[in-house]
Scaffold this active site. Structure first.
Site, PDB file in Angstrom:
ATOM      1  N   HIS A  54      45.693  51.702  40.495  1.00 29.71           N
ATOM      2  CA  HIS A  54      44.362  51.624  39.879  1.00 29.71           C
ATOM      3  C   HIS A  54      43.325  51.418  40.966  1.00 29.71           C
ATOM      4  O   HIS A  54      43.632  50.905  42.053  1.00 29.71           O
ATOM      5  CB  HIS A  54      44.306  50.469  38.887  1.00 29.71           C
ATOM      6  CG  HIS A  54      45.115  50.692  37.650  1.00 29.71           C
ATOM      7  ND1 HIS A  54      44.913  49.975  36.505  1.00 29.71           N
ATOM      8  CD2 HIS A  54      46.128  51.558  37.377  1.00 29.71           C
ATOM      9  CE1 HIS A  54      45.759  50.377  35.572  1.00 29.71           C
ATOM     10  NE2 HIS A  54      46.521  51.336  36.081  1.00 29.71           N
ATOM     11  N   GLU A  56      40.949  49.273  41.433  1.00 29.59           N
ATOM     12  CA  GLU A  56      40.788  47.906  41.941  1.00 29.59           C
ATOM     13  C   GLU A  56      41.929  47.532  42.884  1.00 29.59           C
ATOM     14  O   GLU A  56      41.703  46.934  43.938  1.00 29.59           O
ATOM     15  CB  GLU A  56      40.756  46.899  40.774  1.00 29.59           C
ATOM     16  CG  GLU A  56      39.592  47.069  39.839  1.00 29.59           C
ATOM     17  CD  GLU A  56      39.909  47.922  38.606  1.00 29.59           C
ATOM     18  OE1 GLU A  56      39.324  47.671  37.545  1.00 29.59           O
ATOM     19  OE2 GLU A  56      40.761  48.846  38.723  1.00 29.59           O
ATOM     20  N   CYS A  87      44.979  44.638  37.018  1.00 26.19           N
ATOM     21  CA  CYS A  87      43.931  44.538  38.031  1.00 26.19           C
ATOM     22  C   CYS A  87      43.314  43.151  38.040  1.00 26.19           C
ATOM     23  O   CYS A  87      43.008  42.614  39.107  1.00 26.19           O
ATOM     24  CB  CYS A  87      42.872  45.605  37.787  1.00 26.19           C
ATOM     25  SG  CYS A  87      43.507  47.280  38.072  1.00 26.19           S
TER      26      CYS A  87
END
Length: 156
Positions: A54, A56, A87
């Site tokens: 992801h 992040e 995240c």
């Protein structure tokens, strides 16, 4: 001096470029320390066949590599979407001091990224969750944990 909106625009630009290349969803992030970007990332789930890639997480990994540390307690993160549970966990483990986000969890759900179920599952006792958790080999695992606790240069 860059503003919060400038950092968010940078995260949006990273997300858009990755998204248009087919690398993943509309999620980008930048890690900022003292008004400077020290890490950046965008969703690379499809490009890397990695469900943990992801925006992040990629930005946190980048910032940690650039700064040579796993502690980002003097940094903030700007992310296009409100963080999912994974995240959010990475943000807390990295000790980031503030989260700035663009669209909300509910907005992400409208385009097919519904994290609400994950938040609901985490809130349940482990025995009630959809994915079963089974304790195996606890005595041996505890020996390992206690061995770690005796190391002179351990970090958390």
């Amino acid at each position: 001096m860059k503003t919060e909106e400038d950092f968010m625009r940078h995260a949006i630009g990273l997300a858009r470029a990755g998204m248009l290349r087919g690398e993943g969803g509309p999620f980008g992030a930048v890690v900022v320390r003292a008004g400077e970007i020290v890490g950046e990332g965008w969703n690379r789930v499809l490009a890397s066949a990695d469900p943990t890639a992801h925006g992040e997480v990629v930005a946190i990994r980048d910032a940690c590599a650039r700064l040579g540390t796993h502690v980002l307690d003097d940094c903030e993160i700007f992310t296009t979407g409100q963080p999912c549970p994974m995240c959010l966990g990475a943000i807390y483990w990295a000790r980031l001091r503030k989260i700035h986000y663009g669209f909300r969890i509910e907005d992400a759900a409208e385009i097919g990224f519904d994290d609400r179920e994950f938040f609901q599952q985490i809130a349940l006792p482990s025995a009630a969750r959809r994915v079963p958790e089974v304790e195996v080999g606890r005595p041996e695992a505890l020996v390992l944990a206690r061995e770690y606790a005796t190391l002179p240069h351990r970090t958390y």
